[in-house]
Design a protein around this motif. Structure first.
Motif, PDB file in Angstrom:
ATOM      1  N   ASP A  19       0.849  -1.184   0.000  1.00 43.82           N
ATOM      2  CA  ASP A  19       0.000   0.000   0.000  1.00 43.82           C
ATOM      3  C   ASP A  19       0.890   1.241   0.000  1.00 43.82           C
ATOM      4  OD1 ASP A  19      -2.614  -0.741  -0.270  1.00 43.82           O
ATOM      5  OD2 ASP A  19      -3.253   0.351   1.499  1.00 43.82           O
ATOM      6  N   GLY A  55      -9.485  -4.263   6.564  1.00 39.40           N
ATOM      7  CA  GLY A  55      -9.636  -5.301   5.551  1.00 39.40           C
ATOM      8  C   GLY A  55     -10.163  -4.701   4.270  1.00 39.40           C
ATOM      9  N   TRP A  56     -11.193  -5.311   3.688  1.00 41.55           N
ATOM     10  CA  TRP A  56     -11.733  -4.826   2.425  1.00 41.55           C
ATOM     11  C   TRP A  56     -12.871  -3.833   2.615  1.00 41.55           C
ATOM     12  CZ3 TRP A  56      -8.756  -5.628  -1.553  1.00 41.55           C
ATOM     13  CH2 TRP A  56      -7.911  -6.722  -1.551  1.00 41.55           C
ATOM     14  N   ALA A  57     -13.299  -3.615   3.853  1.00 37.82           N
ATOM     15  CA  ALA A  57     -14.417  -2.704   4.104  1.00 37.82           C
ATOM     16  C   ALA A  57     -13.952  -1.255   4.009  1.00 37.82           C
ATOM     17  CB  ALA A  57     -15.003  -2.966   5.491  1.00 37.82           C
ATOM     18  N   GLN A  95     -10.475   5.151  -1.277  1.00 35.25           N
ATOM     19  CA  GLN A  95      -9.260   5.374  -0.494  1.00 35.25           C
ATOM     20  C   GLN A  95      -8.365   6.342  -1.242  1.00 35.25           C
ATOM     21  OE1 GLN A  95      -7.329   1.541   0.048  1.00 35.25           O
ATOM     22  NE2 GLN A  95      -7.627   1.680   2.244  1.00 35.25           N
ATOM     23  N   ASN A 101     -16.699   5.475  -0.069  1.00 39.84           N
ATOM     24  CA  ASN A 101     -16.391   4.134  -0.602  1.00 39.84           C
ATOM     25  C   ASN A 101     -15.106   4.118  -1.435  1.00 39.84           C
ATOM     26  OD1 ASN A 101     -18.579   2.611   0.486  1.00 39.84           O
ATOM     27  ND2 ASN A 101     -19.921   3.666  -0.963  1.00 39.84           N
ATOM     28  N   CYS A 140      -7.280   0.947   8.535  1.00 38.39           N
ATOM     29  CA  CYS A 140      -7.199  -0.418   8.002  1.00 38.39           C
ATOM     30  C   CYS A 140      -8.369  -1.231   8.542  1.00 38.39           C
ATOM     31  CB  CYS A 140      -5.896  -1.077   8.426  1.00 38.39           C
ATOM     32  SG  CYS A 140      -4.424  -0.312   7.772  1.00 38.39           S
TER      33      CYS A 140
END
Length: 175
Positions: free
Chosen positions: A49, A118-120, A157, A155, A116
């Motif tokens: 990342d 996860g994928w959420a 980043q 939704n 952080c």
């Protein structure tokens, strides 16, 4: 890609700390802030990342989530931008930042990153420092808007900040 900064301590204090403790490393429920740094010390730090940043003096930096995302690293790159110089810093130890995007404005560095989870989707964070290596101050979530959209950064980043020239804001020309 190779793990950056193998065997490079941050300071004499950090070198002494690494030398005196021989722990296997790995995530544990209470996440000791130096455990994964020690585990990856000799082979090089985890880098994921990530983003790159070139300062106004031409110096380049690799900014990345490390230590299983538990700590962000800022690593200065060589003059040809191809490898780490060994000069780096660990910031936000144990705070779990990812998705870094860095910019400099009015002689201050601004880092937008993400929690952080996860994928959420989750909240963004903005931090400021006068020196790229810190100290960094967290300022909170930079997003504005209705509750749930702000709480999960619409939704999305952060990943990159694009420099714009001559932008009109509220009818005024901003350079």
């Amino acid at each position: 890609m190779f793990p950056p900064n193998p065997g490079c301590p941050l300071s004499l204090e950090e070198a002494a700390y690494v030398a005196k403790l021989d722990l296997p490393g790995g995530p544990v429920p209470y996440y000791p802030k130096h455990l994964l740094f020690r585990r990856d010390f000799s082979g090089g730090q985890m880098a994921r990342d990530m983003t790159l940043f070139v300062d106004i003096d031409g110096s380049a930096y690799h900014i990345y989530a490390s230590e299983a995302n538990g700590t962000m690293h800022i690593s200065k790159l060589s003059d040809d931008y191809l490898k780490p110089t060994g000069k780096y810093d660990r910031i936000f130890a144990g705070r779990f930042h990812e998705a870094p995007a860095l910019m400099k404005w009015h002689e201050k560095y601004f880092l937008i990153s993400s929690d952080c989870s996860g994928w959420a989707p989750n909240a963004a964070r903005i931090s400021v420092a006068e020196n790229i290596f810190g100290p960094w101050e967290e300022l909170g979530n930079p997003c504005l808007g209705p509750g749930e959209l702000v709480a999960n950064t619409f939704n999305s980043q952060s990943t990159f900040i694009c420099q714009c020239k001559d932008v009109k804001v509220d009818g005024l020309l901003r350079s």
